[in-house]
Design a protein around this motif. Structure first.
Motif: not given
Length: 337
Positions: A208-234
């Motif tokens: 969620c935090a990474i997507l918010r960061d991406i959102h803030d830094q791509v505002k000058k572009t056309r925009g996109l959709v995206g999904t992140i899947a993160s794994v924590d071994y521990k």
């Protein structure tokens, strides 16, 4: 070289010489010796001529990679022909039948560094071939728990792809990003590549935090959709978060579940509240993530023994059956080993 595959529909013998020449020149650009380029010619000739003779046509996809220790060409050969009843038998050099794709597959396997084949009688055949600049190069095994493969193609007629993906290792596990820039062409590519740049540089473990960061830094572009899947071994769990229509499914044996993303466009409008979906992380799971360039009405359980195949074969199988042909298309398949 980017990550996208060039696509040719093989429905006429006159195309074979052109495709052979194009891949031959690509091999030489990659530093293949003339002898190794000639072996590549044989592989391409066998694949394409078999498509014409035994499957009434199909598709050939290829791309090149520059790597630190070797350079390589990857090829997919896909058809919806009669299929092969006994793939082990037709691996022998010189074996052929009068009405099924089989001629020369033994030679293709012998000359390539990696060869995978999946076929169902009446459904067709998927072949995956990796040709390295050195014929004796051994393909390294995955160095972590994720064995993945991805297949991306441009919108027909475009020179660049508006889809993108990236997989990175972290101190705690790994993270996968799949994105699709709005529309297609250069502006879509700019949006998704900027998102990938932010994803690569992020040290956050929270999708969620990474997507918010991406959102803030791509505002000058056309925009996109995206999904992140993160794994924590521990903690032994997946954390999933997506905005827009990237389809994400995790398979546990015969069971699978699709994870619904939030509505919105990254770079334009996203929900105020984002929460990760937590999923138990287990050995032998398969994760599939794809853009809307593929249809969603598929089920791996409908395909005999497909979950036993390599990720490259699973990705190509989903592409073969579900590509729309009206947009860029990307499918990423990961197996937990």
């Amino acid at each position: 070289m980017d990550n996208t595959f060039s696509v040719y529909k093989i429905d006429d013998r006159s195309l074979i010489a052109f495709i052979k020449r194009e891949i031959h020149n690509l091999a030489l650009q990659l530093g293949f010796s003339p002898h190794r380029a000639a072996e590549t010619d044989i592989i391409v000739a066998e694949l394409t001529s078999n498509l014409i003779k035994y499957a009434s046509g199909g598709e050939l996809l290829y791309r090149a990679h520059f790597n630190d220790d070797h350079n390589e060409i990857e090829i997919y050969c896909l058809d919806k022909g009669q299929g092969i009843e006994n793939t082990a038998k037709i691996m022998n050099d010189g074996y052929s039948t009068s009405n099924t794709l089989g001629q020369g597959l033994g030679a293709i396997k012998r000359l390539s560094n990696d060869f995978q084949i999946y076929s169902i009688k009446g459904w067709g055949t998927v072949q995956y071939i990796k040709i390295c600049d050195k014929s004796d190069f051994l393909i390294p095994l995955p160095t972590n728990e994720l064995n993945f493969s991805a297949l991306s193609v441009n919108y027909p007629g475009e020179k660049v792809c508006g889809d993108g993906y990236y997989v990175k290792q972290t101190k705690r596990g790994f993270q996968i990003f799949v994105g699709d820039g709005l529309g297609h062409g250069v502006h879509a590519q700019e949006a998704v590549q900027q998102a990938i740049k932010v994803f690569k540089q992020s040290g956050d473990s929270d999708p969620c935090a990474i997507l918010r960061d991406i959102h803030d830094q791509v505002k000058k572009t056309r925009g996109l959709v995206g999904t992140i899947a993160s794994v924590d071994y521990k903690s032994e769990h997946w954390s999933l978060c997506g905005i827009g229509n990237i389809n994400t499914r995790i398979h546990n044996g015969l069971e699978n579940k699709t994870y619904t993303p939030y509505n919105g466009i990254i770079g334009h409008n996203i929900p105020r509240t984002l929460n990760n979906t937590l999923v138990p992380y287990q050995k032998h799971q398969i994760i599939v993530m794809h853009s809307d360039g593929l249809g969603t009405r598929w089920n791996l359980n409908d395909l005999t023994s497909i979950i036993k195949q390599n990720p490259s074969v699973i990705a190509a199988t989903l592409y073969k059956d579900n590509v729309r042909g009206t947009d860029d298309a990307t499918v990423l398949v990961g197996k937990i080993i």
